[in-house]
Scaffold this active site. Structure first.
Site, PDB file in Angstrom:
ATOM      1  N   GLY A   1       0.817  -1.210   0.000  1.00 34.59           N
ATOM      2  CA  GLY A   1       0.000   0.000   0.000  1.00 34.59           C
ATOM      3  C   GLY A   1       0.851   1.261   0.000  1.00 34.59           C
ATOM      4  O   GLY A   1       0.527   2.242  -0.679  1.00 34.59           O
ATOM      5  N   THR A   2       1.946   1.245   0.735  1.00 34.99           N
ATOM      6  CA  THR A   2       2.794   2.442   0.821  1.00 34.99           C
ATOM      7  C   THR A   2       3.348   2.796  -0.563  1.00 34.99           C
ATOM      8  O   THR A   2       3.314   3.957  -0.973  1.00 34.99           O
ATOM      9  CB  THR A   2       3.955   2.196   1.814  1.00 34.99           C
ATOM     10  OG1 THR A   2       3.391   1.924   3.091  1.00 34.99           O
ATOM     11  CG2 THR A   2       4.880   3.397   1.911  1.00 34.99           C
TER      12      THR A   2
ATOM     13  N   ASN B   1      -7.829   3.968   8.640  1.00 33.78           N
ATOM     14  CA  ASN B   1      -7.262   2.779   9.276  1.00 33.78           C
ATOM     15  C   ASN B   1      -7.487   2.750  10.785  1.00 33.78           C
ATOM     16  O   ASN B   1      -7.523   1.678  11.388  1.00 33.78           O
ATOM     17  CB  ASN B   1      -5.760   2.671   8.968  1.00 33.78           C
ATOM     18  CG  ASN B   1      -5.045   3.993   9.042  1.00 33.78           C
ATOM     19  OD1 ASN B   1      -5.417   4.949   8.353  1.00 33.78           O
ATOM     20  ND2 ASN B   1      -4.039   4.073   9.870  1.00 33.78           N
TER      21      ASN B   1
ATOM     22  N   GLN C   1      -7.730   0.124   3.450  1.00 32.24           N
ATOM     23  CA  GLN C   1      -8.567  -0.416   4.540  1.00 32.24           C
ATOM     24  C   GLN C   1     -10.008  -0.650   4.106  1.00 32.24           C
ATOM     25  O   GLN C   1     -10.843  -1.051   4.918  1.00 32.24           O
ATOM     26  CB  GLN C   1      -8.543   0.529   5.746  1.00 32.24           C
ATOM     27  CG  GLN C   1      -7.187   0.628   6.416  1.00 32.24           C
ATOM     28  CD  GLN C   1      -6.791  -0.624   7.192  1.00 32.24           C
ATOM     29  OE1 GLN C   1      -7.605  -1.546   7.388  1.00 32.24           O
ATOM     30  NE2 GLN C   1      -5.547  -0.690   7.641  1.00 32.24           N
TER      31      GLN C   1
ATOM     32  N   HIS D   1      -1.797  -7.430   2.536  1.00 37.11           N
ATOM     33  CA  HIS D   1      -1.836  -7.969   3.909  1.00 37.11           C
ATOM     34  C   HIS D   1      -2.988  -7.435   4.748  1.00 37.11           C
ATOM     35  O   HIS D   1      -3.176  -7.876   5.879  1.00 37.11           O
ATOM     36  CB  HIS D   1      -0.484  -7.786   4.602  1.00 37.11           C
ATOM     37  CG  HIS D   1      -0.146  -6.406   5.049  1.00 37.11           C
ATOM     38  ND1 HIS D   1      -0.159  -6.048   6.370  1.00 37.11           N
ATOM     39  CD2 HIS D   1       0.241  -5.310   4.359  1.00 37.11           C
ATOM     40  CE1 HIS D   1       0.227  -4.777   6.475  1.00 37.11           C
ATOM     41  NE2 HIS D   1       0.473  -4.316   5.272  1.00 37.11           N
TER      42      HIS D   1
ATOM     43  N   THR E   1      11.316  -6.999 -11.240  1.00 41.29           N
ATOM     44  CA  THR E   1      10.774  -8.342 -11.430  1.00 41.29           C
ATOM     45  C   THR E   1       9.587  -8.553 -10.494  1.00 41.29           C
ATOM     46  O   THR E   1       9.675  -8.255  -9.300  1.00 41.29           O
ATOM     47  CB  THR E   1      11.872  -9.394 -11.152  1.00 41.29           C
ATOM     48  OG1 THR E   1      12.953  -9.121 -12.042  1.00 41.29           O
ATOM     49  CG2 THR E   1      11.371 -10.811 -11.372  1.00 41.29           C
TER      50      THR E   1
ATOM     51  N   CYS F   1       2.348   1.550  12.814  1.00 44.31           N
ATOM     52  CA  CYS F   1       3.669   2.172  12.793  1.00 44.31           C
ATOM     53  C   CYS F   1       3.840   3.176  13.922  1.00 44.31           C
ATOM     54  O   CYS F   1       4.947   3.546  14.250  1.00 44.31           O
ATOM     55  CB  CYS F   1       3.918   2.827  11.437  1.00 44.31           C
ATOM     56  SG  CYS F   1       2.611   3.920  10.937  1.00 44.31           S
TER      57      CYS F   1
HETATM   58  N1  PLP Z   1      -2.862   3.105   3.725  1.00 40.63           N
HETATM   59  C1  PLP Z   1      -3.590   2.714   4.778  1.00 40.63           C
HETATM   60  C2  PLP Z   1      -4.930   3.331   5.002  1.00 40.63           C
HETATM   61  C3  PLP Z   1      -3.100   1.750   5.658  1.00 40.63           C
HETATM   62  O1  PLP Z   1      -3.827   1.365   6.710  1.00 40.63           O
HETATM   63  C4  PLP Z   1      -1.814   1.198   5.410  1.00 40.63           C
HETATM   64  C5  PLP Z   1      -1.218   0.224   6.354  1.00 40.63           C
HETATM   65  O2  PLP Z   1      -1.437   0.305   7.551  1.00 40.63           O
HETATM   66  C6  PLP Z   1      -1.102   1.622   4.275  1.00 40.63           C
HETATM   67  C7  PLP Z   1      -1.657   2.579   3.465  1.00 40.63           C
HETATM   68  C8  PLP Z   1       0.240   1.053   3.952  1.00 40.63           C
HETATM   69  O3  PLP Z   1       0.123  -0.235   3.402  1.00 40.63           O
HETATM   70  P1  PLP Z   1       1.361  -1.264   3.457  1.00 40.63           P
HETATM   71  O4  PLP Z   1       1.482  -1.718   4.870  1.00 40.63           O
HETATM   72  O5  PLP Z   1       0.968  -2.364   2.518  1.00 40.63           O
HETATM   73  O6  PLP Z   1       2.566  -0.530   2.975  1.00 40.63           O
END
Ligand code: PLP
Length: 388
Positions: free
Chosen positions: A71-72, A147, A175, A197, A233, A322
């Site tokens: 997601g990041t 989240n 989310q 995940h 890859t 985090c």
């Molecule tokens: N965006 C939201 C709303 C999230 O809750 C999270 C993870 O907690 C992320 C982005 C980041 O995703 P990833 O952990 O796959 O990098």
């Protein structure tokens, strides 16, 4: 010792079917999906099959899916890849740090970012987004589901604001995916992020939807993977797992399984509120994802509750994974107008597909007694109680 996991917004366990689907791609089906021989064709077919499943989950074309490392990366690719120096970006004060920090970084490289506020329910007002528009606004990025609170933003209306203004719209649906139906055309978005995940696939894989015809500046330089939108890859086992998880959560949404999760969440929430005074649900009057509740227990530190519950076998969280361990109160809860002490006293319970009624019973016996014991020990709480 019995262990119950109610921290599914941090990460979810792999579904057994997902693990079975990805397993062969670690060993016997090991080919590089870019190779032209048999081994490569086998993994290429698996990647494209997964792309179809992910596309089905969010109602887009397979060619519009770009696989990422999570997601990041999807959020960063959208924010940085859809803007250039001189552009203006509108986002909100309650975004995940993957968007918030990416937008703050843009500020440092010659873009401007506006962070619109939320109301006490945790909702962005589409009118605020409209009022923040400038002649050089290029992108609006507002998350679909928060989240920490699970609050669902009015993305459809924000999408209309973007369409009327002719600007791009990205939504972080990390989310939301698998918890509520997603239809990129209905939401009017040009880009949308998801993460494996958070939906019972493994950590380290995700995807960005990019609407056909939208110019995206790649952020990695390398090969022509992912139609030159994301070099590197492909993580074949991860992508296969994301495809299988997408297929399963989509089928579960069609069956209405999430009503059962919502019923368990509501029972947990009501059971806690019935037994614990001076507690309240953050964002209770807003639409929310079915699996999340965020509750403030006034007079005690959230971290202390997390540790005490963990010692008894219940895993919950103070908010974004985090920021666990950090003492700063949640930026999301502060933006909703909570006092810093209330924000620090808040706990997120997030259910998953594996959560059972017995798990909720377990939580309902542990949480009230733990809160009562910690309040007994808390000089702050006892002082408040004496003076009131
Ligand atoms: N965006 C939201 C709303 C999230 O809750 C999270 C993870 O907690 C992320 C982005 C980041 O995703 P990833 O952990 O796959 O990098």
């Amino acid at each position: 010792m019995r262990r119950v996991y109610l921290d599914n917004n941090a990460t979810t366990p792999l579904l057994p079917e997902v693990f079975e689907a990805m397993r062969p791609y670690f060993a016997e089906r090991f080919g590089n999906a870019s190779s032209i021989h048999h081994h490569g064709q086998e993994t290429r077919a698996a990647v494209e099959n997964a792309r179809e499943s992910v596309a089905n989950l969010i109602a887009c074309h397979a060619s519009e899916i770009v696989f990422t490392s999570g997601g990041t990366e999807a959020d960063n690719l959208a924010i940085a890849g859809l803007t250039s120096p001189g552009d203006h970006v509108i986002t909100s004060s309650i975004e995940h740090h993957a968007v918030l920090h990416a937008a703050k970084h843009l500020d440092e490289i010659g873009c401007e970012a506006t962070f619109v506020p939320v109301d006490g329910r945790g909702l962005v007002d589409p009118g605020d987004v409209r009022r923040a528009l400038r002649p050089n606004t290029k992108l609006i990025s507002i998350m679909m589901a928060n989240n920490e609170t699970g609050v669902l933003q009015p993305v459809e209306e924000i999408g209309k604001v973007a369409t009327e203004a002719g600007v791009l719209f990205h939504t972080d649906a990390v989310q939301a995916a698998g918890k509520v139906p997603i239809d990129v055309a209905r939401h009017g978005c040009h880009a949308l992020s998801i993460s494996g995940h958070k939906m019972h696939a493994p950590q380290g894989v995700g995807a960005l939807y990019v609407r056909k015809g939208t110019r995206l500046q790649p952020q990695f330089y390398g090969g022509r993977h992912e139609r030159s939108r994301r070099a590197g890859t492909e993580n074949v086992p991860g992508i296969v797992a994301l495809g299988e998880a997408s297929r399963l959560v989509n089928a579960a949404l069609d069956r209405g399984d999430d009503d059962q999760i919502a019923a368990l969440r509501d029972r947990l929430e009501q059971g806690i509120l019935a037994q614990v005074d001076e507690a309240g649900v953050n964002g209770h009057s807003a639409p929310r994802t079915p699996n999340t509740t965020n509750i403030h227990f006034d007079g005690i530190e959230g971290e202390a509750i997390v540790i005490a519950l963990d010692l008894k076998g219940l895993a919950v969280s103070t908010g974004a994974a985090c920021s666990s361990g950090a003492i700063e109160p949640s930026h999301v809860l502060l933006a909703m107008g909570l006092r810093p002490d209330q924000a620090r006293a808040s706990i997120r319970f997030s259910l998953g597909k594996q959560t059972t009624a017995e798990d909720i019973d377990f939580a309902l016996t542990l949480v009230p007694e733990t809160v009562a014991r910690l309040r007994e020990l808390s000089p702050v709480y006892r002082k408040q109680a004496i003076s009131s």
